[in-house]
Design an enzyme around this catalytic site. Sequence first.
Site, PDB file in Angstrom:
ATOM      1  N   GLU A 280      43.192  46.643  25.305  1.00  0.00           N
ATOM      2  CA  GLU A 280      43.802  47.876  25.817  1.00  0.00           C
ATOM      3  C   GLU A 280      45.128  47.519  26.486  1.00  0.00           C
ATOM      4  OE1 GLU A 280      41.858  49.623  29.319  1.00  0.00           O
ATOM      5  OE2 GLU A 280      42.188  51.602  28.477  1.00  0.00           O
TER       6      GLU A 280
ATOM      7  N   SER B 189      38.106  49.918  34.252  1.00  0.00           N
ATOM      8  CA  SER B 189      38.259  49.037  33.089  1.00  0.00           C
ATOM      9  C   SER B 189      36.889  48.496  32.641  1.00  0.00           C
ATOM     10  CB  SER B 189      39.200  47.888  33.436  1.00  0.00           C
ATOM     11  OG  SER B 189      38.666  47.161  34.519  1.00  0.00           O
TER      12      SER B 189
ATOM     13  N   GLU C 106      42.474  51.716  45.338  1.00  0.00           N
ATOM     14  CA  GLU C 106      43.288  51.313  46.481  1.00  0.00           C
ATOM     15  C   GLU C 106      44.785  51.373  46.163  1.00  0.00           C
ATOM     16  OE1 GLU C 106      41.382  49.634  44.482  1.00  0.00           O
ATOM     17  OE2 GLU C 106      41.580  47.456  44.640  1.00  0.00           O
ATOM     18  N   ARG C 107      45.124  51.675  44.870  1.00  0.00           N
ATOM     19  CA  ARG C 107      46.544  51.655  44.508  1.00  0.00           C
ATOM     20  C   ARG C 107      47.245  52.986  44.751  1.00  0.00           C
ATOM     21  NH1 ARG C 107      46.289  48.645  38.819  1.00  0.00           N
ATOM     22  NH2 ARG C 107      44.070  48.373  39.056  1.00  0.00           N
TER      23      ARG C 107
ATOM     24  N   CYS D  50      42.874  57.014  29.717  1.00  0.00           N
ATOM     25  CA  CYS D  50      41.829  56.402  28.901  1.00  0.00           C
ATOM     26  C   CYS D  50      41.675  57.132  27.576  1.00  0.00           C
ATOM     27  CB  CYS D  50      40.511  56.408  29.651  1.00  0.00           C
ATOM     28  SG  CYS D  50      39.913  58.062  29.903  1.00  0.00           S
TER      29      CYS D  50
ATOM     30  N   PHE E 177      42.834  54.166  39.240  1.00  0.00           N
ATOM     31  CA  PHE E 177      44.116  54.665  39.770  1.00  0.00           C
ATOM     32  C   PHE E 177      44.701  55.791  38.927  1.00  0.00           C
ATOM     33  CE2 PHE E 177      45.846  51.905  36.466  1.00  0.00           C
ATOM     34  CZ  PHE E 177      46.930  52.635  36.033  1.00  0.00           C
TER      35      PHE E 177
ATOM     36  N   LYS F 152      34.631  55.700  46.658  1.00  0.00           N
ATOM     37  CA  LYS F 152      35.514  54.536  46.863  1.00  0.00           C
ATOM     38  C   LYS F 152      36.643  54.692  45.845  1.00  0.00           C
ATOM     39  CE  LYS F 152      36.855  50.990  45.734  1.00  0.00           C
ATOM     40  NZ  LYS F 152      38.307  50.835  45.394  1.00  0.00           N
TER      41      LYS F 152
HETATM   42  P1  NAD Z   1      39.861  48.925  37.526  1.00  0.00           P
HETATM   43  O1  NAD Z   1      38.651  48.568  36.745  1.00  0.00           O
HETATM   44  O2  NAD Z   1      40.807  47.827  37.888  1.00  0.00           O
HETATM   45  O3  NAD Z   1      39.438  49.604  38.919  1.00  0.00           O
HETATM   46  C1  NAD Z   1      38.553  50.688  38.968  1.00  0.00           C
HETATM   47  C2  NAD Z   1      37.834  50.685  40.319  1.00  0.00           C
HETATM   48  O4  NAD Z   1      37.064  49.480  40.420  1.00  0.00           O
HETATM   49  C3  NAD Z   1      38.773  50.706  41.530  1.00  0.00           C
HETATM   50  O5  NAD Z   1      38.231  51.557  42.506  1.00  0.00           O
HETATM   51  C4  NAD Z   1      38.781  49.259  41.992  1.00  0.00           C
HETATM   52  O6  NAD Z   1      38.991  49.128  43.385  1.00  0.00           O
HETATM   53  C5  NAD Z   1      37.392  48.768  41.624  1.00  0.00           C
HETATM   54  N1  NAD Z   1      37.360  47.338  41.310  1.00  0.00           N
HETATM   55  C6  NAD Z   1      38.345  46.601  40.722  1.00  0.00           C
HETATM   56  N2  NAD Z   1      37.949  45.324  40.596  1.00  0.00           N
HETATM   57  C7  NAD Z   1      36.693  45.236  41.101  1.00  0.00           C
HETATM   58  C8  NAD Z   1      35.743  44.169  41.239  1.00  0.00           C
HETATM   59  N3  NAD Z   1      36.020  42.935  40.817  1.00  0.00           N
HETATM   60  N4  NAD Z   1      34.555  44.456  41.772  1.00  0.00           N
HETATM   61  C9  NAD Z   1      34.249  45.693  42.194  1.00  0.00           C
HETATM   62  N5  NAD Z   1      35.116  46.735  42.096  1.00  0.00           N
HETATM   63  C10 NAD Z   1      36.318  46.522  41.550  1.00  0.00           C
HETATM   64  O7  NAD Z   1      40.613  50.079  36.721  1.00  0.00           O
HETATM   65  P2  NAD Z   1      42.050  50.707  36.985  1.00  0.00           P
HETATM   66  O8  NAD Z   1      43.102  49.719  36.610  1.00  0.00           O
HETATM   67  O9  NAD Z   1      42.104  51.335  38.327  1.00  0.00           O
HETATM   68  O10 NAD Z   1      42.044  51.902  35.923  1.00  0.00           O
HETATM   69  C11 NAD Z   1      42.436  51.755  34.592  1.00  0.00           C
HETATM   70  C12 NAD Z   1      41.247  51.524  33.682  1.00  0.00           C
HETATM   71  O11 NAD Z   1      40.322  52.594  33.803  1.00  0.00           O
HETATM   72  C13 NAD Z   1      41.632  51.490  32.211  1.00  0.00           C
HETATM   73  O12 NAD Z   1      40.909  50.468  31.585  1.00  0.00           O
HETATM   74  C14 NAD Z   1      41.200  52.853  31.696  1.00  0.00           C
HETATM   75  O13 NAD Z   1      40.922  52.913  30.326  1.00  0.00           O
HETATM   76  C15 NAD Z   1      39.983  53.083  32.509  1.00  0.00           C
HETATM   77  N6  NAD Z   1      39.656  54.497  32.584  1.00  0.00           N
HETATM   78  C16 NAD Z   1      38.582  54.924  31.862  1.00  0.00           C
HETATM   79  C17 NAD Z   1      38.250  56.256  31.869  1.00  0.00           C
HETATM   80  C18 NAD Z   1      37.083  56.768  31.090  1.00  0.00           C
HETATM   81  O14 NAD Z   1      36.701  57.900  31.301  1.00  0.00           O
HETATM   82  N7  NAD Z   1      36.474  55.995  30.223  1.00  0.00           N
HETATM   83  C19 NAD Z   1      39.015  57.167  32.622  1.00  0.00           C
HETATM   84  C20 NAD Z   1      40.089  56.689  33.358  1.00  0.00           C
HETATM   85  C21 NAD Z   1      40.395  55.336  33.331  1.00  0.00           C
END
Ligand code: NAD
Length: 496
Positions: free
Chosen positions: A382, A225, A175-176, A280, A148, A172
Amino acid sequence: MTTVGHLINGEMRTDAARTQDVFNPATGKATKQVALASAETVEEAIAAAQAAFPEWRNTPVGKRAAVMFRFKALLEQNADKICQMIGEEHGKISHDAAGELQRGIENVEYACGVAELLKGEHSKNVGPNIDSWSEFQPLGVVTGITPFNFPAMVPLWMYPMAIACGNTFILKPSERDPSSTLFIAQLLQEAGLPKGVMNVVNGDKEAVDVLLTDVRVKAVSFVGSTPIAEYIYSTANANGKRCQALGGAKNHAIVMPDADMDNAVNQLLGAAFGSSGERCMALSVAVAVGDQAADALVAKMSAAMQSLKVGAATDSSNDFGPVITRQHQQKVVGYIDSSEKDGATIVVDGRNPQVAGYEEGFFVGATLIDGVTPSMVSYQEEIFGPVLQIVRVNTMDEAMQLINDHEYGNGTCIFTRDGEAARYFSDNIQVGMVGINVPLPVPVSYHSFGGWKRSLFGDLHAYGPDSVRFYTKRKTITQRWPSSGVREGVSFSFPS
Ligand code: NAD
């Protein structure tokens, strides 16, 4: 209420078997719904991408690049609208959204040069009348799953280069905050992309699991994450797919006793609290070397924080906005509570910010916590909020050991005037992206982005040169056209 749908085979669709609310985090109100794709809808998108692949793969590279040039122009023309959409659903202030979009556009610019990047390697006369060359062919249908916190930039890390290399794509998004991501994909369609080359399916785990297991999908790029990154990586690998999965972070800045403290404080302010700490690459821990440096840092930082303005995205004089959801707000506040319970000192407390007119918004004020130790859960995990933790150590080696021992290794920074210390730091620190007096060392589009340790699962980093390798496979051809009249015997020994 509007439903944000999908883009499949060039058509906008709303598969609304299930939906989820999308909030304006500043008001705390649901403003839209997002369609959550069923397995059948995702399979349709895969079929569309699969059908579009043969023709797109054979489209001359210059023509593929031309689409990216038009896409870049459309992104620039629509920048204000995109930033507004980001503000409405993510909550980030327009100047911050503009920065994110600009960094995304730079990845499109890099993809405009794809012809140069795909030229391959050639060797003449590797044997008598034998030439050999390597070329980089697209993989087929590839997918991106994005978080998101950068609804424009992170998807733009992925699909412009994947598509420019001749692949077809299924995105994909989160969704937020799905609206800006979908709108940008429509702009790519408008830029002249054939139907089915770029598809967007909104959804949740149900949609992701189809993308991870369907045999037609050849590669998966993920950003999000760490627990989900690990799941994505292991599932994609178990299903025979190439995968890069970028995860979470806990980025430390070392503040050395010789640092220009005013500069360090200014840099830390933006890097810790910008975008409510939901980056991140946010600096969430400052490791002060020596009590004198620590005391000066805490005094100057807490004074500077008094002028920070948290509020709605609509007021561009605000420094940062709300966090993404009510649950996330509670989680961030929970980490501040737990630091306090574990014995740390809350120097500046952002747990109850007053934002006039936005009382229901998901706000957390800038928070400074001193006396944090490695045994605290709030240090190990985090937080992803506007919270800066101070850890006090006696030596630079102790500071580096802390960073090297941490589970995450995304970004880090050192503030110092000592070139030798900076060089030792960058050489030995176990982190993928390193800043020297640069707080957010996010690589430019022609370098690649990625952390170490549990901040990245996979070998190749995102965007830049690594992305060309990630989205193509090497084929090496060895060719001989014997000249007439030359007869060669049969050889049973290994070619040399
Ligand atoms: P998230 O892991 O909750 O979601 C990321 C994606 O995964 C979304 O599209 C979500 O729909 C999908 N997803 C969530 N749960 C799932 C599941 N159980 N099975 C399959 N798909 C699933 O992350 P977020 O809260 O949207 O974003 C924040 C996180 O992203 C933080 O931890 C941040 O550090 C990380 N981030 C990392 C980078 C990097 O380059 N390393 C960059 C941006 C964000």
